[in-house]
Design an enzyme around this catalytic site. Structure first.
Site, PDB file in Angstrom:
ATOM      1  N   ARG A  15       0.806  -1.218   0.000  1.00 49.47           N
ATOM      2  CA  ARG A  15       0.000   0.000   0.000  1.00 49.47           C
ATOM      3  C   ARG A  15       0.845   1.277   0.000  1.00 49.47           C
ATOM      4  NH1 ARG A  15      -3.449  -2.495   4.906  1.00 49.47           N
ATOM      5  NH2 ARG A  15      -1.518  -3.692   5.048  1.00 49.47           N
ATOM      6  N   GLN A  68      12.964 -13.613   6.780  1.00 50.66           N
ATOM      7  CA  GLN A  68      11.826 -14.302   6.187  1.00 50.66           C
ATOM      8  C   GLN A  68      12.065 -14.232   4.675  1.00 50.66           C
ATOM      9  OE1 GLN A  68       8.038 -12.288   6.201  1.00 50.66           O
ATOM     10  NE2 GLN A  68       6.865 -14.189   6.163  1.00 50.66           N
ATOM     11  N   THR A  74       2.095 -12.608   8.451  1.00 47.11           N
ATOM     12  CA  THR A  74       2.669 -12.309   9.770  1.00 47.11           C
ATOM     13  C   THR A  74       2.947 -13.579  10.579  1.00 47.11           C
ATOM     14  OG1 THR A  74       0.394 -11.903  10.510  1.00 47.11           O
ATOM     15  CG2 THR A  74       1.732  -9.971  10.003  1.00 47.11           C
ATOM     16  N   GLU A 151      -9.675 -10.191   9.882  1.00 41.85           N
ATOM     17  CA  GLU A 151      -9.032  -9.167   9.058  1.00 41.85           C
ATOM     18  C   GLU A 151     -10.069  -8.450   8.199  1.00 41.85           C
ATOM     19  OE1 GLU A 151      -5.626  -8.312   9.228  1.00 41.85           O
ATOM     20  OE2 GLU A 151      -6.071  -9.513  10.993  1.00 41.85           O
ATOM     21  N   ARG A 329      28.211  23.478  -0.069  1.00 37.39           N
ATOM     22  CA  ARG A 329      28.204  22.061  -0.479  1.00 37.39           C
ATOM     23  C   ARG A 329      29.142  21.235   0.404  1.00 37.39           C
ATOM     24  NH1 ARG A 329      29.665  22.576  -6.514  1.00 37.39           N
ATOM     25  NH2 ARG A 329      29.892  20.332  -6.236  1.00 37.39           N
ATOM     26  N   TYR A 362      32.061  31.605  -6.696  1.00 41.19           N
ATOM     27  CA  TYR A 362      32.169  30.156  -6.568  1.00 41.19           C
ATOM     28  C   TYR A 362      33.566  29.822  -6.069  1.00 41.19           C
ATOM     29  CZ  TYR A 362      33.129  25.330  -7.420  1.00 41.19           C
ATOM     30  OH  TYR A 362      33.515  24.029  -7.214  1.00 41.19           O
TER      31      TYR A 362
END
Ligand code: UD1
Ligand code: CA
Length: 457
Positions: A15, A68, A74, A151, A329, A362
């Site tokens: 999801r 796993q 689960t 569920e 930077r 710079y």
């Protein structure tokens, strides 16, 4: 009694619609599972985290890792941790948690565990009453007595109306956990091995299931999608800001400020609106940060001001001023009283005390001494473009004055106390105390405009 926790974290997190495993999604600079690990460490002697091989285990410290291989549910994930608890006694208390529950606190777990102790639970479940129970397992009861967890995807319409949900937190005595896990089957809408079925299996075998309600309500009991991720982040972010404010940091408009979990900030520092402070950043006392600033993995000395700027992986000294509109930077180191000003980009450079780069410059791969003034519009040309990615260094010693709009073609060295004239292109080293002029001499052509106009009729 021996307490061990197992944190289930090997799911994909469909999801989330992400290539990153769900529990690795960061909340305030650390993976969400880390908050669960912290809570578990506080209350148990050993923490086992079940992960998939898509997760780099090296980020976890002081925990036991179990894998796993395929995310079959689960129940199956819990089974993967059994090997890691095989030496524990049969009556050891196994606390099971999900890695997607970052808002759970050790105090919640402590009171659940002491409830289990009081009851001498063989198996126990922590529930909550959710305003919106959608997506969670619902607690089916017969009068008061626990029947089972159903569920969302397997629930009948009537069951979906139940507001009491499974938080995904359980305690089992080891022997009952092992026993019930062997008996779980994937007979459900998702064809998964549900850990929730372990409770019905034990109940059917005559084991009492103790059910406790969580003593507070949370906005999310499990982060399944990015909306819930943002709800959890909001809570954790507020906790971090509260902790900092209570320790002496002023935060002017907290709703606009994001500060990561590991950031350290000293007393009397003021954080102005729209500030993001990330990673392992440490900020000293009496600084002013913001508005509109992003600081990532940097060290900022006492009394430094940073506004409208970005600072990444750099060390800024005391009493420096950065910005407005500086881009610092990675790889810079600054001593005290350094000024990096408007529209200045600096990279991998060192700046001595009292050195200033006030405007439009710079500076890359440069080593700059003390009390140096860099004129507006100065560029260090560090990149020849011919030698791969190699960058050439610029050395500017103490008390040097670089005139405005200089181009310093590296490698080049400007020695102590030297000056360079405005508009110079410096291609050769400049000796101590010399003035270098590297530009064409000006020629004035008298009456050139008048002549030109006449010629054109
Ligand atoms: C689960 C519970 C649900 C409960 C909710 C609480 C089950 C069957 N359902 O549902 O009753 O209300 O948690 O948040 O247990 N995981 C693995 N391997 C897998 C599958 C999942 O390690 O094969 C891990 C996930 O990484 C996650 C946790 O287990 O951290 C929970 O998985 P998730 O898919 O989020 O379960 P829910 O559907 O939320
Ligand atoms: Ca979940």
């Amino acid at each position: 009694m021996e307490n061990i926790s197992i944190i289930l974290s090997a799911g994909i997190g469909k999801r989330m619609h992400s290539s990153l495993p769900k529990v690795m999604h960061p909340i305030c600079g650390r993976p969400m599972v880390q908050y669960v690990i912290d809570a578990a460490k506080d209350v148990t002697d050993k923490v086992i985290v079940v992960i998939s091989n898509k997760i780099d285990k090296s980020i976890f410290k002081d925990v036991t890792i179990a894998y796993q291989d395929v995310p079959l549910g689960t129940g199956d994930a819990t089974k993967s941790a059994l090997n890691a608890i095989k030496d524990a006694s049969d009556d050891a208390r196994i606390l099971i948690l999900t890695g997607d529950n970052p808002l759970i606190k050790s105090s919640d777990l402590k009171s659940f565990l002491s409830y289990c102790n009081e009851k001498d639970s063989d198996a126990a479940l922590l529930t909550a009453v959710a305003e919106n129970p959608e997506g969670f397992g619902r607690i089916v009861r017969n009068k008061e007595e626990f029947v089972r967890i159903v569920e969302e995807k397997d629930a009948a319409e009537e069951e979906k109306k139940i507001k009491e949900i499974n938080t995904g937190i359980y305690v089992f005595k080891k022997k009952y956990l092992s026993y019930s896990l062997q008996k779980i089957t994937p007979n459900n809408a998702q064809k998964e091995y549900y850990l929730t079925d372990a409770l019905s299996i034990l109940k059917d075998a005559g084991i009492k299931i103790n059910v406790k309600r969580l003593e507070r309500s949370l906005p999310v009991y499990g982060v399944n999608n990015r909306k819930e991720l943002s709800l959890a982040t909001k809570i954790i972010q507020q906790e971090i800001l509260d902790r900092l404010m209570l320790k002496g940091v002023t935060i002017l408009n907290p709703e606009t400020v994001s500060i990561d979990y590991n950031v350290v900030i000293g007393n009397d520092t003021v954080i102005l609106p729209n500030v993001l402070i990330e990673g392992e950043t440490k900020i000293g006392n009496g600084c002013t940060i913001g508005p509109n600033t992003r600081i990532t993995d940097a060290l900022i000395g006492n009394g430094t001001d940073v506004q409208f700027s970005v600072i990444i992986q750099s060390e800024i000294g005391e009493n420096c001023t950065i910005g407005p509109f500086s881009y610092i930077r990675p790889g810079n180191r600054m001593s005290k009283n350094v000024k990096i000003g408007t529209f200045v980009e600096v990279k991998k450079s060192h700046f001595g005390e009292d050195t200033k780069v006030p405007h439009l410059s710079y500076i890359g791969d440069a080593t700059i001494g003390k009390n140096v003034n860099i004129g507006a519009g100065t560029i260090t040309c560090n990149y020849s473009g011919l030698e791969g990615k190699k960058k050439n260094p610029t050395f500017i010693e103490d008390n040097v004055f670089i005139g405005s709009n200089n181009t310093l073609v590296a490698p080049v060295k400007i020695k102590k106390g030297a000056y360079t004239a405005a508009g110079s292109v410096i291609t050769e080293d400049v000796p101590e105390s010399a003035l270098a002029i590297g530009r064409a001499r000006q020629v004035n052509k008298e009456n050139w405009v008048k002549r030109r106009k006449k010629d054109n009729g």
